[in-house]
Design an enzyme around this catalytic site. Structure first.
Site, PDB file in Angstrom:
ATOM      1  N   ASP A  32       1.405  -1.050   0.144  1.00  0.00           N
ATOM      2  CA  ASP A  32       0.203  -0.181  -0.056  1.00  0.00           C
ATOM      3  C   ASP A  32       0.686   1.566   0.366  1.00  0.00           C
ATOM      4  OD1 ASP A  32      -2.007   2.081   1.259  1.00  0.00           O
ATOM      5  OD2 ASP A  32      -3.184   0.419   1.034  1.00  0.00           O
ATOM      6  N   TYR A 159     -14.018   6.503 -13.180  1.00  0.00           N
ATOM      7  CA  TYR A 159     -13.796   5.753 -12.511  1.00  0.00           C
ATOM      8  C   TYR A 159     -14.813   4.486 -12.687  1.00  0.00           C
ATOM      9  CZ  TYR A 159     -14.767   2.983  -8.355  1.00  0.00           C
ATOM     10  OH  TYR A 159     -14.475   2.173  -7.815  1.00  0.00           O
ATOM     11  N   PHE A 188     -21.680  -3.632  -4.782  1.00  0.00           N
ATOM     12  CA  PHE A 188     -22.195  -2.059  -4.738  1.00  0.00           C
ATOM     13  C   PHE A 188     -21.980  -1.097  -3.076  1.00  0.00           C
ATOM     14  CE2 PHE A 188     -25.898  -2.754  -7.060  1.00  0.00           C
ATOM     15  CZ  PHE A 188     -25.304  -3.905  -8.195  1.00  0.00           C
ATOM     16  N   LEU A 210     -22.049   8.929   2.033  1.00  0.00           N
ATOM     17  CA  LEU A 210     -22.676   9.364   2.523  1.00  0.00           C
ATOM     18  C   LEU A 210     -22.920   8.718   4.120  1.00  0.00           C
ATOM     19  CD1 LEU A 210     -26.748  10.368   3.188  1.00  0.00           C
ATOM     20  CD2 LEU A 210     -26.724   7.691   2.118  1.00  0.00           C
TER      21      LEU A 210
HETATM   22  P1  NAD Z   1      -9.507   2.709   0.012  1.00  0.00           P
HETATM   23  O1  NAD Z   1      -9.417   4.265  -0.381  1.00  0.00           O
HETATM   24  O2  NAD Z   1     -10.190   3.275   1.580  1.00  0.00           O
HETATM   25  O3  NAD Z   1      -8.553   1.829  -0.639  1.00  0.00           O
HETATM   26  C1  NAD Z   1      -7.246   1.495  -1.074  1.00  0.00           C
HETATM   27  C2  NAD Z   1      -6.036   1.311  -0.899  1.00  0.00           C
HETATM   28  O4  NAD Z   1      -5.720   1.936  -2.139  1.00  0.00           O
HETATM   29  C3  NAD Z   1      -5.747   2.767  -0.114  1.00  0.00           C
HETATM   30  O5  NAD Z   1      -4.656   2.255   0.958  1.00  0.00           O
HETATM   31  C4  NAD Z   1      -4.881   3.675  -0.865  1.00  0.00           C
HETATM   32  O6  NAD Z   1      -4.566   3.954  -0.054  1.00  0.00           O
HETATM   33  C5  NAD Z   1      -3.656   2.604  -1.572  1.00  0.00           C
HETATM   34  N1  NAD Z   1      -3.662   2.515  -2.874  1.00  0.00           N
HETATM   35  C6  NAD Z   1      -4.422   4.215  -3.899  1.00  0.00           C
HETATM   36  N2  NAD Z   1      -3.782   3.805  -4.665  1.00  0.00           N
HETATM   37  C7  NAD Z   1      -2.633   3.085  -4.976  1.00  0.00           C
HETATM   38  C8  NAD Z   1      -1.305   2.982  -5.753  1.00  0.00           C
HETATM   39  N3  NAD Z   1      -0.892   3.529  -7.029  1.00  0.00           N
HETATM   40  N4  NAD Z   1      -0.278   1.547  -4.884  1.00  0.00           N
HETATM   41  C9  NAD Z   1      -0.718   1.008  -3.644  1.00  0.00           C
HETATM   42  N5  NAD Z   1      -1.923   1.436  -3.195  1.00  0.00           N
HETATM   43  C10 NAD Z   1      -2.823   2.261  -3.300  1.00  0.00           C
HETATM   44  O7  NAD Z   1     -10.657   2.607  -0.602  1.00  0.00           O
HETATM   45  P2  NAD Z   1     -11.886   0.953  -0.344  1.00  0.00           P
HETATM   46  O8  NAD Z   1     -13.252   1.472  -0.479  1.00  0.00           O
HETATM   47  O9  NAD Z   1     -10.965  -0.357   0.292  1.00  0.00           O
HETATM   48  O10 NAD Z   1     -11.594  -0.407  -1.853  1.00  0.00           O
HETATM   49  C11 NAD Z   1     -11.154  -0.589  -2.157  1.00  0.00           C
HETATM   50  C12 NAD Z   1     -11.275  -1.171  -3.711  1.00  0.00           C
HETATM   51  O11 NAD Z   1     -13.032  -1.354  -3.960  1.00  0.00           O
HETATM   52  C13 NAD Z   1     -10.985   0.290  -4.822  1.00  0.00           C
HETATM   53  O12 NAD Z   1     -10.159  -0.488  -5.945  1.00  0.00           O
HETATM   54  C14 NAD Z   1     -12.070   1.008  -5.203  1.00  0.00           C
HETATM   55  O13 NAD Z   1     -12.470   0.969  -6.329  1.00  0.00           O
HETATM   56  C15 NAD Z   1     -13.038  -0.974  -4.717  1.00  0.00           C
HETATM   57  N6  NAD Z   1     -14.558  -0.427  -4.941  1.00  0.00           N
HETATM   58  C16 NAD Z   1     -15.335   0.631  -3.463  1.00  0.00           C
HETATM   59  C17 NAD Z   1     -16.493   1.030  -3.325  1.00  0.00           C
HETATM   60  C18 NAD Z   1     -16.580   1.756  -2.099  1.00  0.00           C
HETATM   61  O14 NAD Z   1     -17.548   1.993  -2.140  1.00  0.00           O
HETATM   62  N7  NAD Z   1     -15.597   1.657  -0.773  1.00  0.00           N
HETATM   63  C19 NAD Z   1     -17.276   0.403  -4.284  1.00  0.00           C
HETATM   64  C20 NAD Z   1     -16.830  -0.554  -4.969  1.00  0.00           C
HETATM   65  C21 NAD Z   1     -15.748  -0.539  -5.754  1.00  0.00           C
HETATM   66  N1  UFG Z   2     -26.131  10.917  -0.943  1.00  0.00           N
HETATM   67  C1  UFG Z   2     -25.914  12.230  -0.104  1.00  0.00           C
HETATM   68  N2  UFG Z   2     -25.482  13.183   0.817  1.00  0.00           N
HETATM   69  C2  UFG Z   2     -24.362  12.778   0.975  1.00  0.00           C
HETATM   70  C3  UFG Z   2     -23.865  11.509   0.078  1.00  0.00           C
HETATM   71  C4  UFG Z   2     -24.311  10.884  -0.430  1.00  0.00           C
HETATM   72  O1  UFG Z   2     -27.436  12.683  -0.157  1.00  0.00           O
HETATM   73  O2  UFG Z   2     -23.678  13.818   1.096  1.00  0.00           O
HETATM   74  C5  UFG Z   2     -26.945   9.967  -1.798  1.00  0.00           C
HETATM   75  C6  UFG Z   2     -25.529  10.054  -3.259  1.00  0.00           C
HETATM   76  O3  UFG Z   2     -26.828  11.305  -4.093  1.00  0.00           O
HETATM   77  C7  UFG Z   2     -27.081   8.720  -3.465  1.00  0.00           C
HETATM   78  C8  UFG Z   2     -26.543   8.280  -2.302  1.00  0.00           C
HETATM   79  O4  UFG Z   2     -26.178   8.711  -1.160  1.00  0.00           O
HETATM   80  O5  UFG Z   2     -28.448   8.479  -3.492  1.00  0.00           O
HETATM   81  C9  UFG Z   2     -24.596   7.128  -1.675  1.00  0.00           C
HETATM   82  O6  UFG Z   2     -24.448   7.816  -1.851  1.00  0.00           O
HETATM   83  P1  UFG Z   2     -22.568   7.369  -1.792  1.00  0.00           P
HETATM   84  O7  UFG Z   2     -21.978   8.560  -2.185  1.00  0.00           O
HETATM   85  O8  UFG Z   2     -22.363   6.865  -0.500  1.00  0.00           O
HETATM   86  O9  UFG Z   2     -22.211   6.005  -3.112  1.00  0.00           O
HETATM   87  P2  UFG Z   2     -22.371   5.878  -4.624  1.00  0.00           P
HETATM   88  O10 UFG Z   2     -23.410   4.841  -4.812  1.00  0.00           O
HETATM   89  O11 UFG Z   2     -22.622   7.683  -5.277  1.00  0.00           O
HETATM   90  O12 UFG Z   2     -20.996   5.499  -5.105  1.00  0.00           O
HETATM   91  C10 UFG Z   2     -20.338   4.385  -4.154  1.00  0.00           C
HETATM   92  C11 UFG Z   2     -18.983   4.913  -4.274  1.00  0.00           C
HETATM   93  C12 UFG Z   2     -18.057   4.145  -5.654  1.00  0.00           C
HETATM   94  C13 UFG Z   2     -18.550   3.046  -5.822  1.00  0.00           C
HETATM   95  C14 UFG Z   2     -20.502   3.056  -5.226  1.00  0.00           C
HETATM   96  C15 UFG Z   2     -20.817   1.285  -5.509  1.00  0.00           C
HETATM   97  O13 UFG Z   2     -18.522   6.175  -4.315  1.00  0.00           O
HETATM   98  O14 UFG Z   2     -16.861   4.094  -5.583  1.00  0.00           O
HETATM   99  O15 UFG Z   2     -20.978   3.691  -4.549  1.00  0.00           O
HETATM  100  O16 UFG Z   2     -22.344   1.851  -6.236  1.00  0.00           O
HETATM  101  F1  UFG Z   2     -18.519   2.457  -6.570  1.00  0.00           F
END
Ligand code: NAD
Ligand code: UFG
Length: 349
Positions: A32, A159, A188, A210
């Site tokens: 990381d 993204y 999700f 959110l």
């Molecule tokens: P996060 O940002 O908490 O974790 C990602 C980690 O990757 C961090 O620790 C960051 O420091 C590290 N990182 C970033 N760039 C790097 C690089 N170039 N080299 C090495 N390390 C690096 O995010 P998360 O919520 O834990 O998400 C993990 C994965 O799941 C991501 O790929 C994200 O796109 C995917 N994902 C997340 C969500 C969500 O809602 N959290 C939803 C769908 C998919």
């Molecule tokens: N929302 C608000 N107020 C806020 C933040 C969000 O009303 O301050 C609403 C958004 O409009 C949406 C819902 O809450 O209707 C969820 O929003 P999030 O930002 O929590 O989540 P998203 O679904 O937009 O996206 C997240 C991550 C993405 C990931 C995706 C997977 O940001 O990286 O979920 O479904 F890919």
């Protein structure tokens, strides 16, 4: 038990998955660059897993997935018993939708180029088992719910485009070369935290999402929640998402990895969600009930790039992996609040 590499293992989903895997008896190397996380997360993972201070079952390498030298170091780090890395879970990447629109090249570099360099390094090291973090946003704005994996993809921002590009790259790779065992998991909305309150989501700056926004309002760090639109075509007019507990998601990774190692072939693309969508207002109300806190809020206009509804069909994950999300919304709220309450400044506190 296997020796595994977790890229991005200090992040939100990665740290919870690392804990589940350590508790399952695996040994881990985490790579990381801490661009969106803190080494403290891994210190706490080790503590929760009951590891000694400098246990070799959790090796941490500060490095970048875009550096072949860092990848070689991580893939070459043997387990305490001398075992080589047998599989990789690839979380490292950038994940903010709005930021991806502002900085598309950075997203293509980290998410796509970084993933390409990772699989090239895996080829060098003879490791061909990989679980990749994809996203439900690859579906764009579907019209039928719940969304199944056969639903057409329509990635609408860099993204989602970079995540789908990596899915395709991995598909082409497994077609071109035998031996690859690959899982592509479309998450999700993971929320909540480990029930201990020791690890959780640690957004740097103002949260985009959110759930962390709600917990920061509840703790008084932010005055109020802005609800992005009440004119969506949903029953109460606010956006619907499929929220799942991060511990359920972490457990799915353990099962996906076990499946790949046992079956020695790739998994179909899998949705990881609950199948039950909740509106913003339903989440706020559930949070208030579960925690006894009041969330002041105001209605504002829609957020650019949002969609009305995302709700994933969990059936294929259930029939393939035997996985179903088991924790309910109350647990997501309670555990998210326990974490926030105990760590008002995240890992920096
Ligand atoms: P996060 O940002 O908490 O974790 C990602 C980690 O990757 C961090 O620790 C960051 O420091 C590290 N990182 C970033 N760039 C790097 C690089 N170039 N080299 C090495 N390390 C690096 O995010 P998360 O919520 O834990 O998400 C993990 C994965 O799941 C991501 O790929 C994200 O796109 C995917 N994902 C997340 C969500 C969500 O809602 N959290 C939803 C769908 C998919
Ligand atoms: N929302 C608000 N107020 C806020 C933040 C969000 O009303 O301050 C609403 C958004 O409009 C949406 C819902 O809450 O209707 C969820 O929003 P999030 O930002 O929590 O989540 P998203 O679904 O937009 O996206 C997240 C991550 C993405 C990931 C995706 C997977 O940001 O990286 O979920 O479904 F890919």
């Amino acid at each position: 038990m296997a020796h595994l590499l977790i890229t991005g293992g200090a992040g939100f989903i990665g740290s919870h998955t690392a804990l589940v895997l350590l508790q399952g008896g695996h040994s881990l190397v985490v790579l990381d660059n801490f661009s969106n996380s803190s080494p403290e997360a891994l210190r706490r993972v080790a503590e929760l897993a009951g590891l000694d201070h400098d246990s070799a079952r959790l090796q941490v390498i500060a490095g970048d997935i875009r550096s072949p030298a860092d990848l070689d170091r991580a893939l070459g780090a043997a387990a305490p018993g001398g075992e080589r890395v047998a599989g990789v879970i690839h979380f490292a990447g950038l994940k903010a939708v709005g930021e991806s629109v502002q900085q598309p090249l950075r997203y293509w570099d980290v998410n796509v180029n970084g993933s390409r360099l990772l699989v090239e390094a895996m080829q060098r090291h003879g490791c061909r088992t990989l679980v990749f973090s994809s996203t439900s946003t690859v579906y764009g704005e579907p019209q039928r719910f719940p969304i199944s994996e056969t639903c057409a993809t329509d990635p609408r921002h860099p993204y989602a485009q970079t995540k789908l590009a990596v899915e395709w790259m991995l598909q082409a790779l497994e077609t071109s070369e035998t031996g690859w065992c690959i899982g592509r998991l479309r998450y999700f909305n993971p929320v909540g935290a480990h029930p201990s309150g020791r690890i959780g989501e640690n957004p740097l700056g103002v949260p985009n999402n959110l759930f962390p926004f709600i917990t920061q309002v509840a703790s008084g760090q932010r005055p109020l929640l802005r609800i992005f639109g009440d004119d969506w075509p949903t029953p109460d007019g606010t956006g619907i998402r499929d929220y799942l507990h991060v511990m359920d998601l972490a457990e799915a990774h353990g099962l996906a990895l076990d499946w790949l190692m046992q079956h020695q072939r790739s998994l179909p693309v899998l949705n990881l969600g609950t199948g039950r969508g909740l509106s913003v207002l339903e989440v706020v109300q559930a949070f208030e009930t579960a925690t006894g806190r009041t969330i002041p809020r105001e209605l504002v206009g829609r957020r650019h790039g949002d969609v009305a509804r995302l709700e994933g069909c969990p059936r294929l994950a259930a029939s393939t992996l035997g996985w179903r999300a088991s924790r309910n919304l109350e647990q997501m709220c309670r555990d998210g609040w326990t974490w926030q309450n105990a760590n008002p400044r995240g890992y920096g506190g």
